[in-house]
Design a protein around this motif. Structure first.
Motif, PDB file in Angstrom:
ATOM      1  N   GLU A 102      40.440  23.765  41.039  1.00  0.00           N
ATOM      2  CA  GLU A 102      41.053  23.817  42.366  1.00  0.00           C
ATOM      3  C   GLU A 102      40.642  22.602  43.208  1.00  0.00           C
ATOM      4  OE1 GLU A 102      40.588  27.571  44.401  1.00  0.00           O
ATOM      5  OE2 GLU A 102      41.394  28.695  42.698  1.00  0.00           O
ATOM      6  N   LEU A 103      39.382  22.195  43.098  1.00  0.00           N
ATOM      7  CA  LEU A 103      38.941  21.012  43.831  1.00  0.00           C
ATOM      8  C   LEU A 103      39.673  19.777  43.326  1.00  0.00           C
ATOM      9  CD1 LEU A 103      37.172  19.677  45.967  1.00  0.00           C
ATOM     10  CD2 LEU A 103      35.364  19.497  44.232  1.00  0.00           C
ATOM     11  N   GLY A 104      39.814  19.652  42.018  1.00  0.00           N
ATOM     12  CA  GLY A 104      40.554  18.519  41.457  1.00  0.00           C
ATOM     13  C   GLY A 104      41.989  18.473  41.945  1.00  0.00           C
ATOM     14  N   ALA A 105      42.637  19.643  42.028  1.00  0.00           N
ATOM     15  CA  ALA A 105      44.015  19.705  42.520  1.00  0.00           C
ATOM     16  C   ALA A 105      44.080  19.332  43.999  1.00  0.00           C
ATOM     17  CB  ALA A 105      44.592  21.101  42.292  1.00  0.00           C
ATOM     18  N   LEU A 106      43.092  19.759  44.769  1.00  0.00           N
ATOM     19  CA  LEU A 106      43.037  19.404  46.192  1.00  0.00           C
ATOM     20  C   LEU A 106      42.905  17.895  46.361  1.00  0.00           C
ATOM     21  CD1 LEU A 106      42.824  20.279  49.187  1.00  0.00           C
ATOM     22  CD2 LEU A 106      40.341  20.388  48.829  1.00  0.00           C
ATOM     23  N   ILE A 107      42.022  17.293  45.592  1.00  0.00           N
ATOM     24  CA  ILE A 107      41.824  15.844  45.665  1.00  0.00           C
ATOM     25  C   ILE A 107      43.106  15.115  45.268  1.00  0.00           C
ATOM     26  CG2 ILE A 107      40.581  13.896  44.646  1.00  0.00           C
ATOM     27  CD1 ILE A 107      38.102  15.775  44.498  1.00  0.00           C
ATOM     28  N   ALA A 108      43.749  15.553  44.192  1.00  0.00           N
ATOM     29  CA  ALA A 108      45.005  14.922  43.756  1.00  0.00           C
ATOM     30  C   ALA A 108      46.063  15.023  44.858  1.00  0.00           C
ATOM     31  CB  ALA A 108      45.504  15.566  42.463  1.00  0.00           C
ATOM     32  N   GLY A 109      46.124  16.152  45.535  1.00  0.00           N
ATOM     33  CA  GLY A 109      47.077  16.323  46.618  1.00  0.00           C
ATOM     34  C   GLY A 109      46.789  15.392  47.786  1.00  0.00           C
ATOM     35  N   ASP A 142      42.417   8.664  38.248  1.00  0.00           N
ATOM     36  CA  ASP A 142      42.658   9.123  36.883  1.00  0.00           C
ATOM     37  C   ASP A 142      42.167  10.566  36.767  1.00  0.00           C
ATOM     38  OD1 ASP A 142      41.204   9.459  33.984  1.00  0.00           O
ATOM     39  OD2 ASP A 142      43.122   8.376  33.845  1.00  0.00           O
ATOM     40  N   ALA A 143      43.068  11.476  36.395  1.00  0.00           N
ATOM     41  CA  ALA A 143      42.741  12.908  36.370  1.00  0.00           C
ATOM     42  C   ALA A 143      41.558  13.226  35.457  1.00  0.00           C
ATOM     43  CB  ALA A 143      43.957  13.724  35.962  1.00  0.00           C
ATOM     44  N   GLY A 144      41.507  12.636  34.283  1.00  0.00           N
ATOM     45  CA  GLY A 144      40.411  12.895  33.356  1.00  0.00           C
ATOM     46  C   GLY A 144      39.081  12.381  33.872  1.00  0.00           C
ATOM     47  N   ALA A 145      39.085  11.171  34.393  1.00  0.00           N
ATOM     48  CA  ALA A 145      37.860  10.599  34.953  1.00  0.00           C
ATOM     49  C   ALA A 145      37.428  11.375  36.194  1.00  0.00           C
ATOM     50  CB  ALA A 145      38.068   9.123  35.284  1.00  0.00           C
ATOM     51  N   ARG A 146      38.403  11.836  36.981  1.00  0.00           N
ATOM     52  CA  ARG A 146      38.080  12.622  38.178  1.00  0.00           C
ATOM     53  C   ARG A 146      37.435  13.950  37.772  1.00  0.00           C
ATOM     54  NH1 ARG A 146      42.626  12.280  40.761  1.00  0.00           N
ATOM     55  NH2 ARG A 146      43.553  14.104  39.793  1.00  0.00           N
ATOM     56  N   ALA A 147      37.965  14.606  36.755  1.00  0.00           N
ATOM     57  CA  ALA A 147      37.391  15.873  36.291  1.00  0.00           C
ATOM     58  C   ALA A 147      35.949  15.672  35.830  1.00  0.00           C
ATOM     59  CB  ALA A 147      38.240  16.458  35.165  1.00  0.00           C
ATOM     60  N   LYS A 148      35.698  14.579  35.150  1.00  0.00           N
ATOM     61  CA  LYS A 148      34.337  14.285  34.694  1.00  0.00           C
ATOM     62  C   LYS A 148      33.410  14.062  35.898  1.00  0.00           C
ATOM     63  CE  LYS A 148      31.644  11.152  31.844  1.00  0.00           C
ATOM     64  NZ  LYS A 148      31.609   9.944  31.041  1.00  0.00           N
ATOM     65  N   LYS A 149      33.873  13.309  36.882  1.00  0.00           N
ATOM     66  CA  LYS A 149      33.063  13.039  38.078  1.00  0.00           C
ATOM     67  C   LYS A 149      32.807  14.333  38.844  1.00  0.00           C
ATOM     68  CE  LYS A 149      31.551   9.738  39.449  1.00  0.00           C
ATOM     69  NZ  LYS A 149      30.162   9.218  39.329  1.00  0.00           N
ATOM     70  N   ILE A 150      33.829  15.181  38.957  1.00  0.00           N
ATOM     71  CA  ILE A 150      33.658  16.462  39.643  1.00  0.00           C
ATOM     72  C   ILE A 150      32.588  17.295  38.949  1.00  0.00           C
ATOM     73  CG2 ILE A 150      34.807  18.690  40.062  1.00  0.00           C
ATOM     74  CD1 ILE A 150      37.334  17.050  40.799  1.00  0.00           C
ATOM     75  N   ALA A 151      32.613  17.336  37.620  1.00  0.00           N
ATOM     76  CA  ALA A 151      31.612  18.103  36.865  1.00  0.00           C
ATOM     77  C   ALA A 151      30.204  17.543  37.064  1.00  0.00           C
ATOM     78  CB  ALA A 151      31.972  18.122  35.384  1.00  0.00           C
ATOM     79  N   VAL A 160      25.937  11.746  47.345  1.00  0.00           N
ATOM     80  CA  VAL A 160      27.046  11.539  48.280  1.00  0.00           C
ATOM     81  C   VAL A 160      27.945  10.401  47.798  1.00  0.00           C
ATOM     82  CG1 VAL A 160      27.658  10.923  50.656  1.00  0.00           C
ATOM     83  CG2 VAL A 160      25.815  12.566  50.215  1.00  0.00           C
ATOM     84  N   ASP A 161      27.358   9.361  47.227  1.00  0.00           N
ATOM     85  CA  ASP A 161      28.177   8.292  46.641  1.00  0.00           C
ATOM     86  C   ASP A 161      29.076   8.853  45.537  1.00  0.00           C
ATOM     87  OD1 ASP A 161      27.109   6.369  48.329  1.00  0.00           O
ATOM     88  OD2 ASP A 161      25.724   5.562  46.819  1.00  0.00           O
ATOM     89  N   GLY A 162      28.535   9.766  44.724  1.00  0.00           N
ATOM     90  CA  GLY A 162      29.329  10.411  43.686  1.00  0.00           C
ATOM     91  C   GLY A 162      30.437  11.279  44.263  1.00  0.00           C
ATOM     92  N   TYR A 163      30.146  11.939  45.368  1.00  0.00           N
ATOM     93  CA  TYR A 163      31.133  12.751  46.069  1.00  0.00           C
ATOM     94  C   TYR A 163      32.311  11.882  46.500  1.00  0.00           C
ATOM     95  CZ  TYR A 163      32.796  15.770  49.942  1.00  0.00           C
ATOM     96  OH  TYR A 163      33.538  16.546  50.789  1.00  0.00           O
ATOM     97  N   ILE A 164      32.011  10.762  47.142  1.00  0.00           N
ATOM     98  CA  ILE A 164      33.064   9.844  47.587  1.00  0.00           C
ATOM     99  C   ILE A 164      33.828   9.292  46.379  1.00  0.00           C
ATOM    100  CG2 ILE A 164      33.522   7.635  48.745  1.00  0.00           C
ATOM    101  CD1 ILE A 164      32.811   9.910  50.704  1.00  0.00           C
ATOM    102  N   ALA A 165      33.103   8.956  45.317  1.00  0.00           N
ATOM    103  CA  ALA A 165      33.745   8.430  44.109  1.00  0.00           C
ATOM    104  C   ALA A 165      34.715   9.450  43.508  1.00  0.00           C
ATOM    105  CB  ALA A 165      32.693   8.019  43.083  1.00  0.00           C
ATOM    106  N   ALA A 166      34.352  10.734  43.543  1.00  0.00           N
ATOM    107  CA  ALA A 166      35.242  11.777  43.016  1.00  0.00           C
ATOM    108  C   ALA A 166      36.536  11.829  43.826  1.00  0.00           C
ATOM    109  CB  ALA A 166      34.542  13.135  43.043  1.00  0.00           C
ATOM    110  N   TRP A 167      36.432  11.701  45.139  1.00  0.00           N
ATOM    111  CA  TRP A 167      37.622  11.731  45.992  1.00  0.00           C
ATOM    112  C   TRP A 167      38.477  10.485  45.828  1.00  0.00           C
ATOM    113  CZ3 TRP A 167      39.875  15.394  49.087  1.00  0.00           C
ATOM    114  CH2 TRP A 167      39.186  16.609  49.186  1.00  0.00           C
ATOM    115  N   ASN A 168      37.888   9.405  45.358  1.00  0.00           N
ATOM    116  CA  ASN A 168      38.643   8.163  45.168  1.00  0.00           C
ATOM    117  C   ASN A 168      39.178   7.982  43.753  1.00  0.00           C
ATOM    118  OD1 ASN A 168      38.526   7.171  47.803  1.00  0.00           O
ATOM    119  ND2 ASN A 168      36.519   6.255  47.468  1.00  0.00           N
ATOM    120  N   GLU A 169      38.720   8.786  42.815  1.00  0.00           N
ATOM    121  CA  GLU A 169      39.131   8.614  41.413  1.00  0.00           C
ATOM    122  C   GLU A 169      40.565   9.088  41.216  1.00  0.00           C
ATOM    123  OE1 GLU A 169      39.709   7.374  38.148  1.00  0.00           O
ATOM    124  OE2 GLU A 169      37.565   7.101  38.618  1.00  0.00           O
TER     125      GLU A 169
END
Length: 121
Positions: free
Chosen positions: A49-56, A19-28, A8-17
């Motif tokens: 799609e999740l990465g695009a949703l988070i960026a939005g 940087d697109a590249g770092a976010r993609a890595k966290k999502i994976a 869950v901490d990783g989930y929150i971190a993905a939503w807060n990241e």
């Protein structure tokens, strides 16, 4: 419970990241490739799609970040947790509650999100 807490901490971190590249890595790291994410405002599938949703969401709520509101509650392969979206330690502008299904590989396979508090539009 530690593994669930870390997930869950990783989930929150993905939503807060931001940087697109770092976010993609966290999502994976946190979500299976064909993650299914659904909330009242969106329904997406897959890392891109999740990465695009988070960026939005980050663009819409610039300057705010997600934080947990209490400890995750889990049993079997299901975890639920409440999150807040706020500026620093300020009162939360948005509050939500997510239920995630944990896949056999330990990553999140599906999320059903609910919004408990949203700003007036």
């Amino acid at each position: 419970m530690t593994d669930v807490t870390n997930l869950v901490d990783g989930y929150i971190a993905a939503w807060n990241e931001t940087d697109a590249g770092a976010r993609a890595k966290k999502i994976a790291e946190v979500f299976v490739e064909q993650i299914e994410y659904t909330d009242p405002l969106a329904s997406v599938r897959g890392h891109d799609e999740l990465g695009a949703l988070i960026a939005g969401a980050q663009a819409q709520f610039a300057g705010l970040s997600f934080r947990l509101a209490g400890a995750p509650d889990a049993h079997h392969d299901v975890v639920r947790f409440t999150w807040e979206l706020a500026a620093g330690d300020d009162e939360a502008l948005v509050v939500g509650f997510d239920v995630a299904l944990i896949a056999p590989d330990g990553r999140i396979g599906a999320v059903a999100g609910f919004l408990d508090k949203v700003p007036a539009m």
